[in-house]
Structures are given as structure tokens and as C-alpha cells.
Design an enzyme around this catalytic site. Structure first.
Site, PDB file in Angstrom:
ATOM      1  N   ASP A 161       0.421  -1.079   0.012  1.00  0.00           N
ATOM      2  CA  ASP A 161      -0.091  -0.343   0.107  1.00  0.00           C
ATOM      3  C   ASP A 161       1.224   1.267  -0.106  1.00  0.00           C
ATOM      4  O   ASP A 161       1.934   1.378   0.446  1.00  0.00           O
ATOM      5  CB  ASP A 161      -0.578  -0.234   1.435  1.00  0.00           C
ATOM      6  CG  ASP A 161      -2.176   0.634   0.538  1.00  0.00           C
ATOM      7  OD1 ASP A 161      -2.477   1.565   0.174  1.00  0.00           O
ATOM      8  OD2 ASP A 161      -2.775   1.237   1.897  1.00  0.00           O
ATOM      9  N   LEU A 171       9.853 -21.216  -4.281  1.00  0.00           N
ATOM     10  CA  LEU A 171       8.865 -19.937  -3.602  1.00  0.00           C
ATOM     11  C   LEU A 171       7.661 -20.297  -4.922  1.00  0.00           C
ATOM     12  O   LEU A 171       7.855 -19.878  -5.872  1.00  0.00           O
ATOM     13  CB  LEU A 171       9.961 -18.909  -3.740  1.00  0.00           C
ATOM     14  CG  LEU A 171       9.300 -17.271  -3.557  1.00  0.00           C
ATOM     15  CD1 LEU A 171       8.194 -17.587  -1.993  1.00  0.00           C
ATOM     16  CD2 LEU A 171      10.173 -16.028  -4.027  1.00  0.00           C
ATOM     17  N   HIS A 186       1.929   3.744  -8.640  1.00  0.00           N
ATOM     18  CA  HIS A 186       2.249   1.826  -9.532  1.00  0.00           C
ATOM     19  C   HIS A 186       3.306   1.714 -10.352  1.00  0.00           C
ATOM     20  O   HIS A 186       3.710   0.309 -10.150  1.00  0.00           O
ATOM     21  CB  HIS A 186       0.882   2.190 -10.506  1.00  0.00           C
ATOM     22  CG  HIS A 186      -0.369   2.645  -9.576  1.00  0.00           C
ATOM     23  ND1 HIS A 186      -0.866   1.714  -8.043  1.00  0.00           N
ATOM     24  CD2 HIS A 186      -1.415   3.036  -9.679  1.00  0.00           C
ATOM     25  CE1 HIS A 186      -2.054   1.744  -7.662  1.00  0.00           C
ATOM     26  NE2 HIS A 186      -2.525   3.266  -8.317  1.00  0.00           N
TER      27      HIS A 186
HETATM   28  C1  IPE Z   1      -6.069  -2.802  -0.236  1.00  0.00           C
HETATM   29  O1  IPE Z   1      -5.193  -0.943  -0.240  1.00  0.00           O
HETATM   30  C2  IPE Z   1      -5.590  -3.247  -1.944  1.00  0.00           C
HETATM   31  C3  IPE Z   1      -4.721  -3.592  -1.924  1.00  0.00           C
HETATM   32  C4  IPE Z   1      -2.991  -3.055  -1.604  1.00  0.00           C
HETATM   33  C5  IPE Z   1      -4.310  -4.394  -3.586  1.00  0.00           C
HETATM   34  P1  IPE Z   1      -6.140   0.006  -0.423  1.00  0.00           P
HETATM   35  O2  IPE Z   1      -5.020   1.425  -0.773  1.00  0.00           O
HETATM   36  O3  IPE Z   1      -7.650  -0.830  -1.589  1.00  0.00           O
HETATM   37  O4  IPE Z   1      -6.964  -0.101   0.894  1.00  0.00           O
HETATM   38  P2  IPE Z   1      -8.092   0.730   1.548  1.00  0.00           P
HETATM   39  O5  IPE Z   1      -9.617   1.293   0.899  1.00  0.00           O
HETATM   40  O6  IPE Z   1      -6.920   2.084   1.900  1.00  0.00           O
HETATM   41  O7  IPE Z   1      -8.621  -0.089   3.288  1.00  0.00           O
HETATM   42  C1  IPE Z   2      -1.575   0.697  -3.285  1.00  0.00           C
HETATM   43  O1  IPE Z   2      -1.431   1.630  -3.187  1.00  0.00           O
HETATM   44  C2  IPE Z   2      -1.724  -0.569  -4.049  1.00  0.00           C
HETATM   45  C3  IPE Z   2      -3.021  -0.552  -4.994  1.00  0.00           C
HETATM   46  C4  IPE Z   2      -4.279  -0.707  -4.488  1.00  0.00           C
HETATM   47  C5  IPE Z   2      -3.831  -1.427  -6.028  1.00  0.00           C
HETATM   48  P1  IPE Z   2      -2.311   2.795  -3.002  1.00  0.00           P
HETATM   49  O2  IPE Z   2      -3.209   2.983  -4.344  1.00  0.00           O
HETATM   50  O3  IPE Z   2      -3.632   2.086  -2.057  1.00  0.00           O
HETATM   51  O4  IPE Z   2      -1.807   4.109  -2.553  1.00  0.00           O
HETATM   52  P2  IPE Z   2      -2.516   4.971  -1.800  1.00  0.00           P
HETATM   53  O5  IPE Z   2      -2.841   4.198  -0.401  1.00  0.00           O
HETATM   54  O6  IPE Z   2      -3.138   5.506  -1.977  1.00  0.00           O
HETATM   55  O7  IPE Z   2      -1.125   5.774  -1.147  1.00  0.00           O
HETATM   56 MG    MG Z   3      -3.942   2.074  -0.868  1.00  0.00          MG
END
Ligand code: IPE
Ligand code: IPE
Ligand code: MG
Length: 243
Positions: free
Chosen positions: A23, A134, A40
């Protein structure tokens, strides 16, 4: 308990299964005045490094949360960019992992993914299915509740067909996407959020949780080792008593 030399991880106590909620890509990009897509892209580079690090450390299973069933609610351009990155990742996976024993498996509701991604998943899973080393599991269009819904639905069918006579933890586990995969020992979530966001809600029952503030694109092998060190200092009791 043996902790190894100060500051080092105990190579005899590596978690068998590490799960990661990757995240913070969006915030990483925002901090730099970049588009979320750039975050990303950088996150995808980090993933390659962390797969390699887990492989070198002798981790047996690595499960990463790449796209949740709730992530479809993001702006269309962001979803498209994520799908594109995932497609590239799958297309190049074997080349990137050349010489390493890595079996790839995707968990999630695959049928709702774009056709070209489904095709790549089938190809890469088939190509790597006999590799032992793995097990790298990518959660893609994954939701823990969705997984349980599917498992219960199979359970009801099997029960009706007389294939199944008993409903218990094992018969449910066998119908989850993670069938035959041991539960995670360690869950890592980056970016400072302390929630599981519908990830492996059944399987994480007794996992050790490690939250760190580092945004996913900045997560390095050193951070991974810090998480493992923290895990190695935990006492897992599974409801029992330990002196
Ligand atoms: C969880 O992260 C999903 C992934 C890392 C793929 P999100 O960024 O979507 O989760 P919330 O919305 O903060 O709970
Ligand atoms: C995690 O990073 C990747 C996915 C959920 C696909 P985020 O896109 O949720 O990044 P933040 O949480 O907005 O910083
Ligand atoms: Mg996120």
C-alpha cells in the site's frame, strides 16, 4: 529462542509464508507531484525486488495483494493503468525470474478480469506449475468475503451432490482459492494503514501482523528483514500457553 547475531535475522526461523498488502503507491506519487500511475509503476519495480529477496531468504510462499474487489471503484484511468501493469508483469514474469525456482499462481475472481489478463494468467500458471521453490501468489481481483462466498457456494453444491457429508474448517479451507497453501505466518502492510482491507480474512486468523510507515515504492530488502526480525521476536501461542 535463538535470535541470531544482533541486527541479523535468524536464517533458521524464516516465516514459511509471508503475505503483503502493498500500500501507498498513490501517496508516494503525490508527494513527488507525480500521477498515481507513476506510483503504481514504481510499486511494480519494488515488487520484483521483494520477490527476489524472499526467494534468496528461502521463503516458501509469498502472497501479495495486487488488486482488490473494491479497487474497481477507482477512476477508470487508474484501473486501466493497474491492469496494464499487471499484464506486463505477467507477460515478463518468467524472463524476470529466469534461473530462479518460482511457481506463480493467481488467486481472486479471475473471470471478471480482462480476457488478455486471464490468458496470461493461464499461460504463466501452466508454465510454472511444476516448479518447486518459492510459491509466488498474486491476489488479483481478490476479496476475502468474495472468496468465502464462492467457497460456501461450492460447499452447498457438493453437499447437495452428496460429495460432502461434513462441514468443518477443513472442508471450507479446501474450497478457498488458497487450497493447499498454508496460512500466512507474517502479514506485512506498508504505508501506515492498520487494517486488512478484505485480504485473506479467513487465513490470517493466527498470523503475526507487521505494519510499517514506509510507502510501498520505498519498501526495500532492509525493510523486509526488519519485518522478519520483528516476527522472530514474537511468541506465537495459538490460544495455548507457553512458559
Ligand atoms: C488494499 O489497499 C488493496 C491493495 C493493496 C491491492 P487499498 O488502498 O485499496 O485499501 P484501503 O482502501 O486503504 O482500505
Ligand atoms: C496500493 O497503493 C496499490 C493498490 C491498491 C493497487 P494505493 O494506490 O492504494 O496507494 P495509496 O493508498 O492511495 O497511497
Ligand atoms: Mg491504498
Amino acid at each position: 529462542m535463538f535470535f541470531g547475531k544482533k541486527g541479523e535475522i535468524d536464517t533458521n526461523n524464516i516465516p514459511e509464508h509471508i503475505a503483503i498488502i502493498m500500500d501507498g503507491n498513490g501517496r508516494w506519487a503525490k508527494k513527488r507531484g507525480l500521477s498515481r500511475s507513476m506510483g503504481h509503476r514504481e510499486g511494480s519495480r519494488t515488487l520484483k525486488k521483494i520477490v527476489e529477496a524472499c526467494y534468496q531468504l528461502g521463503v516458501k510462499y509469498l502472497t501479495v495483494y495486487a488488486f482488490s474487489t473494491e479497487n474497481w471503484s477507482r477512476p477508470k484511468e487508474e484501473v486501466n493503468e493497474l491492469m496494464k501493469l499487471l499484464l506486463d508483469y505477467l507477460r515478463n514474469a518468467e524472463r524476470e525470474l529466469a534461473g530462479k525456482k518460482v511457481r506463480i499462481k493467481v488467486i481472486g475472481e479471475k473471470k471478471k478480469l480482462p480476457a488478455e489478463i486471464i490468458k496470461e494468467i493461464e499461460r504463466v500458471e501452466k508454465n510454472t506449475e511444476n516448479i518447486e521453490g518459492l510459491d509466488f501468489i498474486i491476489a488479483l481481483n481478490y476479496g476475502g468475503r468474495q472468496e468465502i462466498v464462492e467457497a460456501v457456494s461450492k460447499l452447498v453444491d457438493d453437499f447437495g451432490a452428496g460429495v460432502l457429508t461434513e462441514i468443518n474448517e477443513d472442508t471450507i479451507s479446501e474450497r478457498l482459492y488458497t487450497k493447499n497453501i498454508p496460512d500466512p505466518d507474517l502479514l506485512i502492510r506498508t504505508s501506515g494503514e492498520m487494517r486488512i482491507s478484505n485480504f485473506l480474512i479467513w487465513q490470517l486468523s493466527y498470523s503475526e501482523f507487521y505494519f510499517c510507515d514506509v510507502l510501498w515504492p520505498d519498501f526495500s530488502e532492509t525493510h523486509l528483514k526488519d519485518a522478519i526480525k520483528s516476527y522472530q521476536g514474537r511468541q506465537r501461542r495459538f490460544g495455548g500457553v507457553k512458559c
